[in-house]
Design an enzyme around this catalytic site. Structure first.
Site, PDB file in Angstrom:
ATOM      1  N   MET A  75       0.804  -1.229   0.000  1.00 17.92           N
ATOM      2  CA  MET A  75       0.000   0.000   0.000  1.00 17.92           C
ATOM      3  C   MET A  75       0.838   1.280   0.000  1.00 17.92           C
ATOM      4  O   MET A  75       0.303   2.379   0.112  1.00 17.92           O
ATOM      5  CB  MET A  75      -0.953   0.018   1.201  1.00 17.92           C
ATOM      6  CG  MET A  75      -1.945  -1.117   1.207  1.00 17.92           C
ATOM      7  SD  MET A  75      -2.891  -1.161  -0.318  1.00 17.92           S
ATOM      8  CE  MET A  75      -3.615  -2.773  -0.186  1.00 17.92           C
ATOM      9  N   CYS A  76       2.158   1.145  -0.115  1.00 16.26           N
ATOM     10  CA  CYS A  76       3.020   2.330  -0.182  1.00 16.26           C
ATOM     11  C   CYS A  76       2.961   2.955  -1.569  1.00 16.26           C
ATOM     12  O   CYS A  76       2.968   2.261  -2.580  1.00 16.26           O
ATOM     13  CB  CYS A  76       4.465   1.943   0.107  1.00 16.26           C
ATOM     14  SG  CYS A  76       4.829   1.733   1.834  1.00 16.26           S
ATOM     15  N   HIS A  77       2.931   4.277  -1.575  1.00 15.46           N
ATOM     16  CA  HIS A  77       2.989   5.019  -2.828  1.00 15.46           C
ATOM     17  C   HIS A  77       4.446   5.151  -3.265  1.00 15.46           C
ATOM     18  O   HIS A  77       5.323   5.334  -2.425  1.00 15.46           O
ATOM     19  CB  HIS A  77       2.409   6.430  -2.639  1.00 15.46           C
ATOM     20  CG  HIS A  77       0.956   6.436  -2.368  1.00 15.46           C
ATOM     21  ND1 HIS A  77       0.433   6.213  -1.108  1.00 15.46           N
ATOM     22  CD2 HIS A  77      -0.104   6.631  -3.189  1.00 15.46           C
ATOM     23  CE1 HIS A  77      -0.881   6.284  -1.167  1.00 15.46           C
ATOM     24  NE2 HIS A  77      -1.235   6.540  -2.416  1.00 15.46           N
ATOM     25  N   MET A 117       7.810   4.512   6.032  1.00 21.13           N
ATOM     26  CA  MET A 117       8.058   3.144   5.559  1.00 21.13           C
ATOM     27  C   MET A 117       9.397   3.041   4.830  1.00 21.13           C
ATOM     28  O   MET A 117      10.091   2.027   4.941  1.00 21.13           O
ATOM     29  CB  MET A 117       6.916   2.667   4.655  1.00 21.13           C
ATOM     30  CG  MET A 117       5.602   2.484   5.385  1.00 21.13           C
ATOM     31  SD  MET A 117       5.722   1.428   6.860  1.00 21.13           S
ATOM     32  CE  MET A 117       6.328  -0.089   6.159  1.00 21.13           C
ATOM     33  N   GLU A 118       9.770   4.096   4.124  1.00 22.24           N
ATOM     34  CA  GLU A 118      11.056   4.090   3.434  1.00 22.24           C
ATOM     35  C   GLU A 118      12.212   4.062   4.434  1.00 22.24           C
ATOM     36  O   GLU A 118      13.205   3.349   4.225  1.00 22.24           O
ATOM     37  CB  GLU A 118      11.154   5.300   2.504  1.00 22.24           C
ATOM     38  CG  GLU A 118      10.277   5.203   1.268  1.00 22.24           C
ATOM     39  CD  GLU A 118       8.781   5.389   1.517  1.00 22.24           C
ATOM     40  OE1 GLU A 118       7.995   5.129   0.595  1.00 22.24           O
ATOM     41  OE2 GLU A 118       8.380   5.800   2.633  1.00 22.24           O
ATOM     42  N   ASP A 132      23.748 -10.930   5.991  1.00 27.39           N
ATOM     43  CA  ASP A 132      24.136 -11.702   4.812  1.00 27.39           C
ATOM     44  C   ASP A 132      25.644 -11.692   4.589  1.00 27.39           C
ATOM     45  O   ASP A 132      26.238 -12.718   4.280  1.00 27.39           O
ATOM     46  CB  ASP A 132      23.428 -11.151   3.568  1.00 27.39           C
ATOM     47  CG  ASP A 132      23.817 -11.914   2.319  1.00 27.39           C
ATOM     48  OD1 ASP A 132      23.652 -13.151   2.292  1.00 27.39           O
ATOM     49  OD2 ASP A 132      24.298 -11.273   1.361  1.00 27.39           O
TER      50      ASP A 132
END
Length: 163
Positions: A75-77, A117-118, A132
């Protein structure tokens, strides 16, 4: 279902329309951490990790993750980012064999929706990349907690984590 912003009249998920929102400068700072062993600490600080410069690769991964957040969070733009900055800091207690990397991701834009969110995705990607790159020297690493530290801009106002 009309009070739920991410659902349409059929009760199905939708991306919110932000076209009427006011464009403002928006920032977000998120943090994460990764607990590593003494061998991994030595490899990173001495530059002897066989996969290369751990922090340099994690920094690039975090920037790429911030730029691509909308491709993995449904749902992120897509947002035109104006800046992404990643910082690493050691939190060490030799007596307790505690080697923790603190990660901070700061993301900025001038737009109609925030960049929380970013920033969270960038901090997470940095931690995952460190894992990793270092897993051959110990898989017992612990990632987290990951959290939003602060945000500015937007109709909901500013946020600053307490404590």
């Amino acid at each position: 279902m009309s009070e739920l912003t991410h659902f349409n009249e059929q009760g199905r998920a939708k991306m919110v329309d932000v076209s009427d929102k006011v464009e403002t400068v928006r920032t977000a700072i998120a943090s994460s951490s990764i607990l590593v062993n003494e061998t991994i600490h030595s490899q990173i600080t001495e530059g002897t990790n066989k996969k290369g410069d751990v922090f340099a690769v994690a920094q690039v991964a975090a920037i790429m993750a911030a730029k691509n957040t909308s491709t993995i969070i449904p749902m992120c733009h897509p947002i035109p980012l104006t800046g992404v900055d990643i910082h690493f800091e050691w939190n060490i207690d030799d007596a307790a064999d505690h080697y923790e990397i603190l990660i901070q991701a700061e993301v900025k834009t001038k737009g109609v929706t925030g960049v929380e969110m970013e920033a969270l995705t960038a901090a997470s990607a940095a931690a995952l990349t460190i894992y990793d790159m270092c897993k051959a020297a110990g898989k017992e690493m612990i990632i987290g907690p990951t959290m939003l530290q602060q945000k500015t801009g937007g109709k909901n106002g500013d946020f600053q984590r307490k404590g």
